[in-house]
Design a protein around this motif. Structure first.
Motif, short mmCIF file in Angstrom:
data_model
loop_
_atom_site.label_atom_id
_atom_site.label_comp_id
_atom_site.label_asym_id
_atom_site.label_seq_id
_atom_site.Cartn_x
_atom_site.Cartn_y
_atom_site.Cartn_z
N ASP A 69 -4.60 -1.79 -1.33
CA ASP A 69 -3.36 -1.01 -1.31
C ASP A 69 -3.57 0.44 -1.74
O ASP A 69 -2.65 1.26 -1.64
CB ASP A 69 -2.32 -1.64 -2.25
CG ASP A 69 -1.79 -2.97 -1.72
OD1 ASP A 69 -1.97 -3.23 -0.51
OD2 ASP A 69 -1.22 -3.74 -2.52
N THR A 92 2.31 -2.35 -11.27
CA THR A 92 1.88 -2.57 -9.89
C THR A 92 3.13 -2.54 -9.02
O THR A 92 3.98 -3.44 -9.09
CB THR A 92 1.16 -3.93 -9.73
OG1 THR A 92 0.07 -3.97 -10.65
CG2 THR A 92 0.65 -4.10 -8.33
N PHE A 141 -9.80 0.16 -8.37
CA PHE A 141 -9.06 0.70 -7.24
C PHE A 141 -9.97 0.96 -6.03
O PHE A 141 -9.49 1.01 -4.89
CB PHE A 141 -8.33 1.98 -7.64
CG PHE A 141 -7.19 1.76 -8.60
CD1 PHE A 141 -6.36 0.67 -8.46
CD2 PHE A 141 -6.95 2.65 -9.64
CE1 PHE A 141 -5.31 0.44 -9.35
CE2 PHE A 141 -5.90 2.45 -10.52
CZ PHE A 141 -5.08 1.34 -10.38
N HIS A 170 -9.45 -2.13 -4.11
CA HIS A 170 -8.08 -2.61 -3.90
C HIS A 170 -7.55 -2.13 -2.54
O HIS A 170 -7.52 -0.92 -2.27
CB HIS A 170 -7.16 -2.12 -5.01
CG HIS A 170 -5.91 -2.93 -5.15
ND1 HIS A 170 -4.92 -2.95 -4.19
CD2 HIS A 170 -5.49 -3.77 -6.13
CE1 HIS A 170 -3.95 -3.75 -4.57
NE2 HIS A 170 -4.28 -4.27 -5.75
N LEU A 208 1.12 -0.68 -17.82
CA LEU A 208 0.64 -0.80 -16.44
C LEU A 208 1.79 -1.18 -15.52
O LEU A 208 2.67 -1.96 -15.90
CB LEU A 208 -0.42 -1.89 -16.33
CG LEU A 208 -1.61 -1.84 -17.27
CD1 LEU A 208 -2.45 -3.10 -17.09
CD2 LEU A 208 -2.45 -0.60 -17.00
N SER A 245 1.09 3.20 -5.56
CA SER A 245 0.62 1.81 -5.60
C SER A 245 0.57 1.28 -7.02
O SER A 245 1.00 0.15 -7.29
CB SER A 245 -0.77 1.70 -4.97
OG SER A 245 -1.73 2.43 -5.72
N HIS A 246 0.05 2.07 -7.96
CA HIS A 246 -0.12 1.62 -9.34
C HIS A 246 0.12 2.79 -10.30
O HIS A 246 -0.09 3.96 -9.94
CB HIS A 246 -1.54 1.09 -9.61
CG HIS A 246 -1.93 -0.08 -8.77
ND1 HIS A 246 -2.33 0.03 -7.46
CD2 HIS A 246 -1.99 -1.41 -9.07
CE1 HIS A 246 -2.62 -1.16 -6.97
NE2 HIS A 246 -2.41 -2.05 -7.93
N ALA A 306 -2.63 5.66 -6.38
CA ALA A 306 -2.71 5.07 -7.71
C ALA A 306 -2.81 6.20 -8.73
O ALA A 306 -3.63 7.11 -8.58
CB ALA A 306 -3.91 4.15 -7.82
N PRO A 330 6.68 1.95 -2.56
CA PRO A 330 5.26 1.57 -2.49
C PRO A 330 4.48 2.50 -1.56
O PRO A 330 4.98 2.92 -0.53
CB PRO A 330 5.30 0.14 -1.93
CG PRO A 330 6.69 -0.33 -2.14
CD PRO A 330 7.55 0.88 -2.07
N ARG A 360 3.92 -2.56 -5.66
CA ARG A 360 4.22 -3.43 -4.51
C ARG A 360 4.69 -4.82 -4.93
O ARG A 360 5.57 -5.41 -4.32
CB ARG A 360 2.98 -3.53 -3.60
CG ARG A 360 3.30 -3.97 -2.17
CD ARG A 360 2.08 -3.84 -1.26
NE ARG A 360 1.60 -2.48 -1.17
CZ ARG A 360 2.12 -1.55 -0.35
NH1 ARG A 360 3.13 -1.87 0.43
NH2 ARG A 360 1.62 -0.34 -0.30
N SER A 361 4.10 -5.37 -6.02
CA SER A 361 4.49 -6.70 -6.47
C SER A 361 5.65 -6.67 -7.47
O SER A 361 6.21 -7.70 -7.81
CB SER A 361 3.29 -7.40 -7.12
OG SER A 361 2.98 -6.75 -8.35
#
Length: 585
Positions: free
Chosen positions: A107, A33, A102, A105, A31, A82-83, A58, A54, A35-36
């Motif tokens: 984002d 993510t 999602f 979510h 997985l 995003s993901h 997804a 970003p 943005r983080s």
């Protein structure tokens, strides 16, 4: 694999369940993510090339390799992610879990899914409905929808063979955008729209005539309809356009409209109430117009609130301008074939019906000068074409009844006048008549109906033996002037208007050329012995087309259409025909 592999997998599930842990996989690349910056993954897309930008897309994939490739190609095109989710064997966490997550979510704007097997239809449907309710879209590529693909997917992710077509039906019933190329996951994923259904009534504005032709053909084949522009739009266009510009849809305003007037033409067409979306086909940039082109599209898109699709057929130098459009949610195709495929995915496999838009009829029956009836069939018979047994009669019921008994029941009765081209539509054909009473009754009904329909003059009635068996074909020969004479063949009856599945060959030709043409038809299996039936007698078709071509020349005709001819394994018969005279002089 095997019992030991299943035991090992079960031990992971048991441990996760004991400790309240949700497990992804096994057989997963993990997985991410974006943005983080959280990356619980072994995907190579994290270690090769530039950082992932970003964005709102997804990506969920049962194949980690496919998911990584989709992300890499999106990254190269400037599309933000995003993901990234690799679901693997899905023994615990499943695709619906991530789709539902999602949906909530902030984002995530769109979910792109590479899926090989849907395990639980109800759970999957609930997740997709939640996503759609949140104003978000699901774009999906289904791997293993064909027999061969299913076998490959079965060894990869344990897909149950025989479910591919059902899974495809489920995706389409849910309003999922189903694509035929994995690249389309990120291309369509970058499009900004809050609806799962895309409009079919489009306008087009181009300053390159060649680009307009390329785009129009691709869009029309994808199911797009180009409505006529209103008088108000026509007047707005003519305010600025030179005299040679024809204000119709698609609209080609020529390069003289750039850079000063192009935006006004875009605005006029976008404001037309009949236009629900716009396509703007651009050539390779010229005279520094590229940025102006981007600005015009984005400004009119914002003003109109309607979706825009751009075909920009050029080279690498266009990349910065295409990225600007994609960043604003404009669908951009970089090749004409891409445009057709992308729009076909957007619109889905449904087609515009005759009730929604007028469809031009290019068949011989659409010509006002077409002549048919008994005379056409008699001319074909004289030319050596096999025509169904028939009698040509007047209005006397007794004579008609006697002729029916001589032909042998069942019979077909139809009006035989050459000027009545659409007998079936007018209710002037009766089939399957099996007795003298049925023949006389049908004659009475059709005589009255012919009077109401305004059929003038002394009427002829055509009585035919009821032909059965074989495949209904449409056979056409056409004089195309200096291009030559051509024969065409396809499924006949009403199917020719619905399927529009016809192939053409130059005449004369040999049987092998004709066979290859037949094999290109979508319905080809029906001609070559489908489910144990006899293959169509290719020699008969070949002979008939050439006899029709001979008649075309001697009778000074432009076109002959036979529809239908009933053809089986041992020959065939012509049931109906139309002639179009050559009036060119």
């Amino acid at each position: 694999m095997g019992p030991d592999g299943l035991a090992l997998e079960q031990s992971l599930l048991d441990f996760a369940s004991e400790h309240g842990i949700a497990m992804v996989g096994p057989n997963s690349t993990g997985l991410v993510t974006v943005r983080s910056g959280l990356a619980m993954s072994m995907t190579s897309v994290l270690t090769e090339g530039e950082p992932i930008v970003p964005g709102g897309l997804a990506v969920i994939a049962q194949s980690g390799a496919i998911g990584s490739t989709v992300v890499e190609r999106a990254r190269l095109a400037g599309v933000g992610i995003s993901h990234i989710v690799s679901t693997g064997n899905q023994r615990d966490m499943d695709i619906p879990d991530f789709v539902a997550f999602f949906a909530e979510h902030p984002d995530v704007a769109t979910v792109a899914l590479y899926v090989e097997s849907i395990r639980d239809g109800a759970l999957f449907s609930q997740a997709v409905e939640r996503l759609h309710a949140a104003g978000k879209r699901l774009v999906a590529y289904l791997g293993g929808r064909t027999d061969a693909g299913e076998q490959a997917a079965a060894s990869h992710t344990g897909k149950i063979v025989g479910r591919g077509a059902l899974e495809l039906g489920l995706l389409r019933a849910l309003g999922v955008t189903v694509v035929d190329d994995p690249d389309d996951l990120w291309v369509l994923g970058a499009v900004r729209t809050t609806t799962t259904s895309f409009p079919r009534r489009w306008g087009m504005v181009a300053y390159s005539g060649g680009m307009a032709v390329l785009a129009t053909e691709q869009l029309a084949s994808a199911g797009v309809v180009f409505p006529a522009l209103s008088q108000q739009t026509f007047e707005k266009v003519k305010e600025r356009s030179p005299q040679f510009v024809a204000a119709h849809n698609p609209l080609d305003v020529g390069p003289g409209s750039m850079p000063r007037d192009f935006r006004s033409y875009l605005s006029a067409v976008a404001a037309d109430p009949a236009v629900e979306a716009l396509c703007v086909p651009f050539p390779m940039g010229a005279r520094g117009w590229n940025q102006q082109s981007v600005d015009d599209v984005l400004r009119v898109m914002d003003e109109s609130g309607k979706p825009f699709v751009v075909l920009w057929y050029g080279g690498y130098a266009l990349r910065p301008y295409i990225e600007q459009l994609r960043a604003r949610g404009v669908l951009v195709a970089e090749k004409p074939s891409d445009l057709g495929r992308l729009v076909r995915a957007l619109l889905g496999p449904e087609r515009t019906t005759a009730g929604e838009a007028a469809v031009a009829d290019h068949r011989t029956a659409g010509s006002p000068s077409a002549k048919g009836g008994a005379a056409a069939l008699q001319r074909l018979a004289e030319q050596g074409v096999d025509v169904v047994a028939m009698r040509v009669l007047g209005d006397d019921p007794a004579a008609v009844a006697k002729a029916a008994a001589e032909l042998g029941y069942p019979v077909v009765l139809k009006i035989g006048d050459e000027d009545v081209a659409h007998r079936t539509e007018l209710g002037l054909v009766a089939v399957g008549l099996r007795s003298e009473d049925a023949v006389v009754s049908a004659l009475g009904v059709m005589r009255e109906r012919a009077g109401k329909e305004g059929v003038q003059g002394t009427r002829q009635w055509l009585l035919q033996a009821m032909a059965t068996g074989g495949v209904e074909l449409v056979l056409t020969v056409r004089n195309a002037g200096r291009l030559g004479v051509f024969g065409s063949i396809g499924l006949g009856g009403a199917a020719v208007e619905v399927l529009r599945d016809v192939e053409s060959v130059p005449l004369p030709c040999d049987e092998e050329t004709l066979r290859r043409a037949l094999s290109r038809l979508r319905t080809a299996d029906l001609f070559f012995g489908f489910r144990g039936s006899d293959p169509v007698d290719l020699g008969w078709v070949h002979h008939t087309l050439h006899r029709m071509a001979d008649l075309l020349h001697t009778a000074r005709l432009r076109e002959i259409e036979v529809n239908p001819a009933l053809v089986g394994g041992g020959g065939g018969v012509v049931v109906d025909a139309l002639f179009v005279p050559d009036i060119s002089g």
